[in-house]
Design an enzyme around this catalytic site. Sequence first.
Site, PDB file in Angstrom:
ATOM      1  N   HIS A 144       0.845  -1.194   0.000  1.00  0.00           N
ATOM      2  CA  HIS A 144       0.000   0.000   0.000  1.00  0.00           C
ATOM      3  C   HIS A 144       0.878   1.240   0.000  1.00  0.00           C
ATOM      4  O   HIS A 144       1.841   1.336   0.777  1.00  0.00           O
ATOM      5  CB  HIS A 144      -0.934   0.002   1.208  1.00  0.00           C
ATOM      6  CG  HIS A 144      -2.090  -0.914   1.051  1.00  0.00           C
ATOM      7  ND1 HIS A 144      -2.887  -0.894  -0.063  1.00  0.00           N
ATOM      8  CD2 HIS A 144      -2.595  -1.882   1.837  1.00  0.00           C
ATOM      9  CE1 HIS A 144      -3.841  -1.805   0.061  1.00  0.00           C
ATOM     10  NE2 HIS A 144      -3.676  -2.422   1.207  1.00  0.00           N
ATOM     11  N   ARG A 399      -4.522 -11.370  -4.196  1.00  0.00           N
ATOM     12  CA  ARG A 399      -5.794 -10.705  -3.882  1.00  0.00           C
ATOM     13  C   ARG A 399      -6.429 -10.209  -5.167  1.00  0.00           C
ATOM     14  O   ARG A 399      -5.764  -9.603  -6.004  1.00  0.00           O
ATOM     15  CB  ARG A 399      -5.601  -9.537  -2.918  1.00  0.00           C
ATOM     16  CG  ARG A 399      -6.966  -8.915  -2.513  1.00  0.00           C
ATOM     17  CD  ARG A 399      -6.867  -7.939  -1.368  1.00  0.00           C
ATOM     18  NE  ARG A 399      -6.305  -6.674  -1.748  1.00  0.00           N
ATOM     19  CZ  ARG A 399      -6.781  -5.482  -1.366  1.00  0.00           C
ATOM     20  NH1 ARG A 399      -7.859  -5.419  -0.596  1.00  0.00           N
ATOM     21  NH2 ARG A 399      -6.191  -4.374  -1.731  1.00  0.00           N
ATOM     22  N   GLU A 513     -15.401  -6.093   3.993  1.00  0.00           N
ATOM     23  CA  GLU A 513     -14.818  -4.782   4.221  1.00  0.00           C
ATOM     24  C   GLU A 513     -15.793  -3.610   4.260  1.00  0.00           C
ATOM     25  O   GLU A 513     -15.432  -2.555   4.787  1.00  0.00           O
ATOM     26  CB  GLU A 513     -13.719  -4.501   3.192  1.00  0.00           C
ATOM     27  CG  GLU A 513     -14.057  -4.836   1.761  1.00  0.00           C
ATOM     28  CD  GLU A 513     -12.829  -4.837   0.869  1.00  0.00           C
ATOM     29  OE1 GLU A 513     -11.865  -4.121   1.156  1.00  0.00           O
ATOM     30  OE2 GLU A 513     -12.842  -5.561  -0.147  1.00  0.00           O
ATOM     31  N   ASP A 550     -11.915   0.201   4.223  1.00  0.00           N
ATOM     32  CA  ASP A 550     -13.127   0.503   3.474  1.00  0.00           C
ATOM     33  C   ASP A 550     -14.355   0.556   4.374  1.00  0.00           C
ATOM     34  O   ASP A 550     -15.287   1.314   4.111  1.00  0.00           O
ATOM     35  CB  ASP A 550     -13.323  -0.510   2.351  1.00  0.00           C
ATOM     36  CG  ASP A 550     -12.390  -0.229   1.177  1.00  0.00           C
ATOM     37  OD1 ASP A 550     -12.581   0.807   0.523  1.00  0.00           O
ATOM     38  OD2 ASP A 550     -11.466  -1.013   0.944  1.00  0.00           O
ATOM     39  N   ARG A 588      -5.248  -4.151   8.697  1.00  0.00           N
ATOM     40  CA  ARG A 588      -5.036  -2.857   9.345  1.00  0.00           C
ATOM     41  C   ARG A 588      -4.065  -1.992   8.559  1.00  0.00           C
ATOM     42  O   ARG A 588      -3.183  -2.488   7.868  1.00  0.00           O
ATOM     43  CB  ARG A 588      -4.472  -3.049  10.760  1.00  0.00           C
ATOM     44  CG  ARG A 588      -5.414  -3.761  11.717  1.00  0.00           C
ATOM     45  CD  ARG A 588      -4.756  -3.930  13.093  1.00  0.00           C
ATOM     46  NE  ARG A 588      -5.664  -4.559  14.044  1.00  0.00           N
ATOM     47  CZ  ARG A 588      -6.548  -3.900  14.779  1.00  0.00           C
ATOM     48  NH1 ARG A 588      -6.635  -2.581  14.655  1.00  0.00           N
ATOM     49  NH2 ARG A 588      -7.338  -4.520  15.626  1.00  0.00           N
ATOM     50  N   ARG A 720      -9.823   5.288  -3.153  1.00  0.00           N
ATOM     51  CA  ARG A 720      -9.240   4.289  -2.263  1.00  0.00           C
ATOM     52  C   ARG A 720      -9.090   4.858  -0.850  1.00  0.00           C
ATOM     53  O   ARG A 720      -8.965   6.057  -0.646  1.00  0.00           O
ATOM     54  CB  ARG A 720      -7.885   3.828  -2.785  1.00  0.00           C
ATOM     55  CG  ARG A 720      -8.034   2.915  -3.983  1.00  0.00           C
ATOM     56  CD  ARG A 720      -6.754   2.170  -4.278  1.00  0.00           C
ATOM     57  NE  ARG A 720      -7.046   1.100  -5.212  1.00  0.00           N
ATOM     58  CZ  ARG A 720      -7.496  -0.101  -4.860  1.00  0.00           C
ATOM     59  NH1 ARG A 720      -7.694  -0.383  -3.599  1.00  0.00           N
ATOM     60  NH2 ARG A 720      -7.734  -1.011  -5.756  1.00  0.00           N
TER      61      ARG A 720
END
Length: 885
Positions: A144, A399, A513, A550, A588, A720
Amino acid sequence: MDQDQNAPLREDVRLLGEELGTVLRAQAGGALYDTVETIRQVAVESRSHGEMPVGKLRELLDPLDDETLLEVARAFSQFLNLANIAEQRHRERLHRRHERFPGDPDTDRGLRQVLAELKNADVSQEKIRQALAELSVELVLTAHPTEVTRRTLIRKYDQIANLLTEMDRPDTTPEEEEHLRRLLREQIISAWCTDEIRRERPTPVDEAKWGFATIEQSLWQAVPQGMRDIEKELALAGLEPLPADWVPVRFASWMGGDRDGNPNVTAKVTRQVLTLARWMAADLYLRDVENLLADLSMHRASDELLARTGPSQEPYRLLLRELRDRLRNTRALMEARVNGGVEPEGAIYASGRELYQELSLIDRSLRAVGLAAIAEGQLKDTLRRLNCFGITLLKLDIRQESTRHANVIDAITRYLDLGSYASWGEKVKQKFLLAELESRRPLVNGAFYRSEFCTDEVREVLDTCRVIAEQGPEGLGAYVISMAKTSSDVLAVMLLQKIAGVREPMRVVPLFETLDDLNNAFGTMSALLEIPFYRERVKSGQEVMIGYSDSAKDAGFLGAAWAQFRAQEALTGIFREHGIPLTLFHGRGGSISRGGSPTRMALMSQPPGSVAGRIRVTEQGEMIRFKYGRPSVAAYNLEQYMAATLEATLLPPAEPRPEWRAEMDRLTQASVRAYREVVRDDPALVSYLRTVTPETELSRLALGSRPARRKPGGGVETLRAIPWVFAWTQMRLMLPAWLGTGAALETGLEKAPDTLRAMSEQWPFFQTVVDMLEMVLAKSDTRVASWYEERLTDDPEQLRLGIELRSRLARTVAALSQLTGRKDLLDNNPVMRWSIRVRDPYTDPLHLLQAELMARLRTREEDPVLESALMVTIAGIAAGMRNTG
């Protein structure tokens, strides 16, 4: 924390500030130094009087040309990075103090305290040892894009931290001190003369290499070091030793496997990353074996070893040379595959088990002939590394978003003239998927791949499954389905792996999520567990991922937190009823609104029984560097995870009282309503976000390979979670972390104040909510936020919304103060309060500069100097806040 304990941190900050000033004067000239120092003094003086230095700072900044603005931004940004180094170094000091004085209330809680509490609670040593043996903590490094600092600068900052460590030694001579200070100045000069902005967006392979570098430079040393520290604590507690290769903490990765909304992660990229990981692993084990080869020169060996090597004066070296040659061949093969070269001949290590068996043979021999002390040295470290990292370095998760899988099944059913899978009801989908999973015949043949139904998107999903089939299970972890909503989402991925010929399928992990998905998680998994085929598949264990980012973007911090708690509680109950071990995977982030919190606080706030010795957690962005970038800090954090998991397993928190549950239901209803009436219902929110915050400008910063939006255009729902949080953090409104929570607290204090205070004092879940809310509110600043509005908008609706948001924030602070009884935020955490206050005079000019630069750039086509300056302010403010998204 007493003043003496805090003094070294203040001294390091002062020292680094002095050296930066010296470097500025020498490298950029006296005029720039004087300008920066004047701005700093105005900011410090104003803050000390509780004022905001807007007018005075503007008088100083307005006359400056673009080049000077850039240099001023760089100076303040650089100081904030140096302050972070000092804090990181101070954390290492406190860790050492913790080791020397483990009962000290001012240091972190560690394994020794947990073991003492277990003893006081009459938990038997047998039960503790069994729990330790079964403990499983997996930390998942993700790509990320929240790490704004270039790796080039990170290396320089690590050198500065090392020099601060050397300067701490009490026995340095004056000459050595002078030498260390000169080296310190050299590193600061080097950092100042290095471009702090990453000019090219990293590829997914670059991100994976960054993850590998964290292992090579820190975790490779930290894992055995941490395990030795843990062993000592267990021995002090009188516990029987665990096996020599026991490692309860392992690592996985999403770097190169996370394709959710990232078109840059392809099957080809995943294959390359898996091969690179094998290459790096072979190289690291090769270094270990070469060190063992140099040390294990002894001739005494067991009959078992000699049967393998034959008579020899140096039997260990004979075997180790074989290991070295196979590792060299393995490394050469992986290198050839990455670079497209000619693949070499020769034996390689195809699995970690092969290497483990040979090293274990050496271990058994040394112990059998009275050389256990040698076996306890480097060899034990290598065995532990092998048990932790395997031959593949990391287990790579895959993913993908649920609709991408459904689209592939839909293409197949249309190709077979069975109709459109997408239009079927859930029961019909389940029936079809189960029939095909249990069927022995292949569903499609090669003709499908050549048909019009096999579009590029369909082919990419199938190609990813082919990579899974060719790689085998050792280097692969979980197949995570983002936006999982139904049972068919899980069954579809199982079928896709079958179609690709995967012999040992990856475990399929639904990720719940959004608020609705969390609330429906129990129903989704219950439906799956009613299917005998599925129950048989997962009888050895099920993993479910809980999304924090999310859900918070959807429902606000408090509403998401309670939904996450209830979903975990319900899932724990149903899997316990079926006798199936459940691992909860916590997605997290570093910021509060994305689930970030200290390790023990996070684990002890989970529902009782939900940890049960098994935990999986993502570690993201800059948090990887802060927690694992230096071996000593990484070793300490590994112990913290293990201690907290053990405590949450054997001393779980009590069940929340019925009146607390009822109150949380009321609080979250108020919170979600207040959050959504702004985020969903206020038409000015999106324009405010894109005008007053740097949300639009963030796309210029080459943070990561992932696009900022899941889909082009659209509103907040397409944004996002990371840029959503990052943008609000930059202008100090911190909206995702508190919006709605203040309204909930006001409701609770009005209608049930005694219940609310009991919850905040006695319920770990709610204690965590309150503590994390206080920390983020301490970083917020309504006056800073108003600067951005004043400079960037004159739209009446945006100004109206800005006034309302600042009012809501002030009311949230007031409600929290009323609940805690503390007049000032962080009165109970003086170190953090000091950390924030010492940064404010450096972040203030950066905020003012950022707003000015945004305004100027929005009226110009392109301006490389101003763009660079803006990027520096973004990076500098992120450093000042200690987190981004």
